[in-house]
Design a protein around this motif. Structure first.
Motif, short mmCIF file in Angstrom:
data_model
loop_
_atom_site.label_atom_id
_atom_site.label_comp_id
_atom_site.label_asym_id
_atom_site.label_seq_id
_atom_site.Cartn_x
_atom_site.Cartn_y
_atom_site.Cartn_z
N TRP A 255 3.35 0.85 1.27
CA TRP A 255 3.11 -0.43 0.59
C TRP A 255 1.73 -0.98 0.90
CZ3 TRP A 255 6.73 -0.56 -2.80
CH2 TRP A 255 8.02 -0.17 -2.50
N GLY A 256 0.97 -0.26 1.72
CA GLY A 256 -0.33 -0.79 2.13
C GLY A 256 -0.19 -2.09 2.89
N ASN A 257 0.88 -2.21 3.68
CA ASN A 257 1.20 -3.42 4.46
C ASN A 257 1.64 -4.58 3.58
OD1 ASN A 257 0.15 -1.82 6.54
ND2 ASN A 257 -0.46 -3.61 7.71
N TYR A 258 0.81 -4.95 2.59
CA TYR A 258 1.20 -6.10 1.77
C TYR A 258 0.92 -5.89 0.29
CZ TYR A 258 -3.76 -7.55 1.81
OH TYR A 258 -5.13 -7.59 1.67
N GLY A 259 0.63 -4.65 -0.08
CA GLY A 259 0.51 -4.34 -1.50
C GLY A 259 -0.90 -4.24 -2.05
N HIS A 260 -1.92 -4.46 -1.20
CA HIS A 260 -3.29 -4.36 -1.70
C HIS A 260 -3.52 -2.93 -2.23
CE1 HIS A 260 -7.60 -4.41 -2.10
NE2 HIS A 260 -7.67 -5.66 -1.69
N PRO A 261 -4.04 -2.80 -3.46
CA PRO A 261 -4.19 -1.45 -4.03
C PRO A 261 -5.05 -0.52 -3.17
CG PRO A 261 -5.30 -3.14 -5.37
CD PRO A 261 -4.42 -3.85 -4.42
N ASP A 262 -6.08 -1.04 -2.52
CA ASP A 262 -6.92 -0.18 -1.69
C ASP A 262 -6.19 0.28 -0.43
OD1 ASP A 262 -9.07 -0.24 -3.42
OD2 ASP A 262 -10.00 -1.97 -2.46
N HIS A 263 -5.30 -0.56 0.09
CA HIS A 263 -4.51 -0.14 1.25
C HIS A 263 -3.53 0.96 0.84
CE1 HIS A 263 -5.11 -3.89 3.98
NE2 HIS A 263 -6.12 -3.80 3.12
N ILE A 264 -2.91 0.80 -0.32
CA ILE A 264 -2.00 1.83 -0.82
C ILE A 264 -2.75 3.14 -1.04
CG2 ILE A 264 -0.54 2.49 -2.77
CD1 ILE A 264 0.15 -0.51 -3.07
N GLN A 265 -3.92 3.04 -1.63
CA GLN A 265 -4.72 4.25 -1.89
C GLN A 265 -5.18 4.89 -0.58
OE1 GLN A 265 -4.89 6.14 -4.32
NE2 GLN A 265 -6.92 6.38 -5.25
N ALA A 266 -5.54 4.09 0.41
CA ALA A 266 -5.92 4.64 1.71
C ALA A 266 -4.76 5.40 2.33
CB ALA A 266 -6.41 3.53 2.64
N HIS A 267 -3.56 4.84 2.21
CA HIS A 267 -2.35 5.53 2.69
C HIS A 267 -2.21 6.89 2.00
CE1 HIS A 267 1.93 6.51 3.13
NE2 HIS A 267 1.97 6.58 1.82
N ARG A 268 -2.36 6.90 0.69
CA ARG A 268 -2.20 8.15 -0.07
C ARG A 268 -3.26 9.17 0.32
NH1 ARG A 268 -1.36 5.21 -5.97
NH2 ARG A 268 0.82 4.52 -5.64
N VAL A 269 -4.50 8.73 0.40
CA VAL A 269 -5.59 9.64 0.71
C VAL A 269 -5.44 10.21 2.12
CG1 VAL A 269 -8.08 9.76 1.14
CG2 VAL A 269 -7.22 8.60 -0.91
#
Length: 303
Positions: A149-163
């Protein structure tokens, strides 16, 4: 290959300041203990809000020079923590901060108009290929990055998780891209989190101190958002201890993003051990090696 330190930690974060808020004490501790600490930041944070009035002109809708300024803030923060190996994914500015909006549910979400060079729109394999050689170069035993979820849903946090997750898998495969270095499997992967009991206690202290805006809308005795984890699911807790001041100073270095006035920061300075002193983690790859308290107190435990 040059001699590597015995313990090696890699952190993958979305924007400058995320690393200090989530893991500042952890980073300072392991640097002090002689471990290799490498930070990879995926964007320059160009879309961030500017909290310093005299620097308001740097904002994305004005001169759009905030990203360049935040490179300096990150360097100053890393100097406070003692981290000498900090890099930007693919080089500074390759991936643009996507920005965020709040959706109808009150969660962070993708803005309707995202630039083609935004991190959110990056090709997952291409971005992972920018991280694989870093993994194979520094050969970390431990990776820290966001949850799904990137902690709170920020798209860049989600993308960092995926990458980070994809790159960790690819880096471990001997048959994958020999040109990117010798294969390396990361033994333990953690997601930063906030333990529920700690969050509730911190919120009560903030509210009692008159701070009603930090974590606005969250009741200390009510339901918690997804970034808060029940204590039973927390695997490791790193206590700031003697490194709390370094974390606070590193937060101050991110001046455009973190305000140092108001009850929140005043309270943080006075009772920082309660607010920022514990950095909690969930182990999502590897075997936990809990201590007498029932949780790990070292990300390298068992290795």
């Amino acid at each position: 290959m040059s001699e590597l330190p015995d313990r090696r930690l890699l952190l993958v974060h979305a924007h400058p300041d995320d690393e200090t808020i989530n893991n500042g004490a952890t980073m300072a501790r392991y640097v002090a203990e002689g471990a290799q600490v490498t930070l990879v930041t995926c964007t320059l944070g160009e879309e961030g809000e500017v909290l310093v009035p005299e620097l308001a002109h740097l904002a994305a809708d004005q001169t759009d020079e905030l990203g360049k300024h935040r490179i300096g803030e990150l360097a100053a923060a890393m100097a406070e923590l003692g981290v000498t190996d900090h890099r930007f994914l693919g080089g500074p500015g390759k991936y643009r901060d996507t920005g965020m909006i709040y959706n109808a549910e009150g969660n962070a979400d993708v803005p309707p108009d995202t630039r083609p060079d935004s991190f959110w729109k990056a090709d997952l394999l291409a971005a992972a290929n920018d991280l694989v050689p870093v993994i194979r170069e520094i050969r970390p035993q431990v990776l820290v990055t966001y949850d799904q979820w990137g902690n709170y849903g920020h798209p860049d946090h989600i993308q960092a998780h995926r990458v980070a997750t994809y790159a960790a898998a690819l880096a471990a495969a001997p048959a994958y891209r020999e040109d990117l270095g010798e294969a390396w499997e990361i033994t333990k992967i953690y997601w930063p989190t906030i333990a529920e009991t700690s969050m509730r206690e911190s919120l009560r202290k903030l509210r009692e101190a008159g701070d009603t805006t930090t974590f606005e809308g969250i009741d200390p005795d009510g339901p918690m958002p997804p970034m808060i984890t029940p204590d039973r699911l927390v695997d490791c807790v790193i206590s700031a201890g003697e490194y709390l001041d370094r974390k606070m100073n590193a937060m101050k270095a991110h001046a455009t993003q973190i305000t140092v006035d108001g009850p929140f920061f005043a309270l943080s300075n006075n009772t920082g051990n309660e607010i920022f002193g514990d950095e909690a983690y969930r182990l999502v790859k590897g075997t936990a090696a809990p201590g007498p308290s029932g949780v790990e107190t070292d990300l390298f435990a068992g290795l």
